[in-house]
Design an enzyme around this catalytic site. Sequence first.
Site, PDB file in Angstrom:
ATOM      1  CG  HIS A 293      -1.978  -1.035   1.193  1.00 21.33           C
ATOM      2  ND1 HIS A 293      -3.046  -0.996   0.319  1.00 21.33           N
ATOM      3  CD2 HIS A 293      -2.124  -2.178   1.917  1.00 21.33           C
ATOM      4  CE1 HIS A 293      -3.813  -2.056   0.520  1.00 21.33           C
ATOM      5  NE2 HIS A 293      -3.279  -2.788   1.478  1.00 21.33           N
TER       6      HIS A 293
ATOM      7  CB  CYS B  75      -2.355   3.389  -4.534  1.00 21.76           C
ATOM      8  SG  CYS B  75      -3.644   2.149  -4.307  1.00 21.76           S
TER       9      CYS B  75
END
Length: 383
Positions: A155, A197
């Site tokens: 992440h 991301c």
Amino acid sequence: MKILTLLSLLATHVLSDSVNIEDNVGQFFSSGHTNNWAVLVCTSRFWFNYRHVANTLSVYRSVKRLGIPDSHIVLMLADDMACNHRNPKPATVFSHKNMELNVYGDDVEVDYRGYEVTVENFLRVLTGRLPPSTPRSKRLLSDDRSNILIYLTGHGGNGFLKFQDSEEISNVELADAFQQMWQKRRYNELLFIIDTCQGASMYERFYSPNLMALASSQVGEDSLSHQPDLAIGVHLMDRYTFYLLEFLEDIHPSSKANMNDLFKVCPKSQCVSTPGHRTDLFLRDPGSALITDFFGSVRKVEITMETINLTDPIEQVEQTFANGELQKETYSYVDQLPVSEIIHQKPKQRDWHPPDGFILGLWTLILLVFFKTYGMKHLKHVF
């Protein structure tokens, strides 16, 4: 006429020199590496991040299949999904919903696991600044002739990647670590791939030479998951890594596919996000860099001038004793551990023992019955 002849000869000479120069330049900028290394990192913990472990193990399986041995792979997994109590199939990790390929396998070698996967340990592995007591399996023993593949998944956000949901590494720290590697002559060429991301933000600050970077998403975009599995309640992979591995399955050690082909593995129509890449720091043309320059391994070849006839049968040398009798050696298989029988056999029945507190409870029950029947006045007869 003579002048024209001289001019034509001069032009031919100049053209031949230019061709030789181009050939020399091509040879100079060829990879020229002598060994390959891979650093594969999953930075996420917890069951709902199952896909990040599957991402890393799938890339691990691919580079091993293409020839990079475990001794040249540093595998870092922040969580052990194979042994998680929520896993309906213990000791397995799958990257596809058909559940046919167990990417955890029987020969996985995890070098850093659990809370060992930290920003500090990752940077120490890259720069080689590890304690003397660190075993070789946890070291990146590369040199100036090494091509290194670095794969990260987890992440992240704009300019950072989280480790263990408790700390993060910034794009500046990562860029400085690669610069240290270059100054310490720890790589020849480096391929950086990140699936997270806003992944493109992680290579914006890179400034070291001979480095190529790929990311699953641009700044401001999310990197999406893929392959949901209703049985375990989580997604099995991320989209970018899924299509990357689909591409790598068609690669073999002698493939001529180059990095330009790798840039096209996951268009926006499949990834939903927009994958990015950076090649301005790479000294070679990406079209001349083969996929196997990073995902494969250099094979050592021994050149010999001797002619070997492979069609003739192998002659067996027979040794004889002094009296002329043939020396016969008998071979037999060593008894193997009956693993299948051990796995399927019934557990040995143990002798029954009363559970803890059983005797005490029994005596308490006897005393209660005695008091109920005879009362306290007869207690002296008990003791």
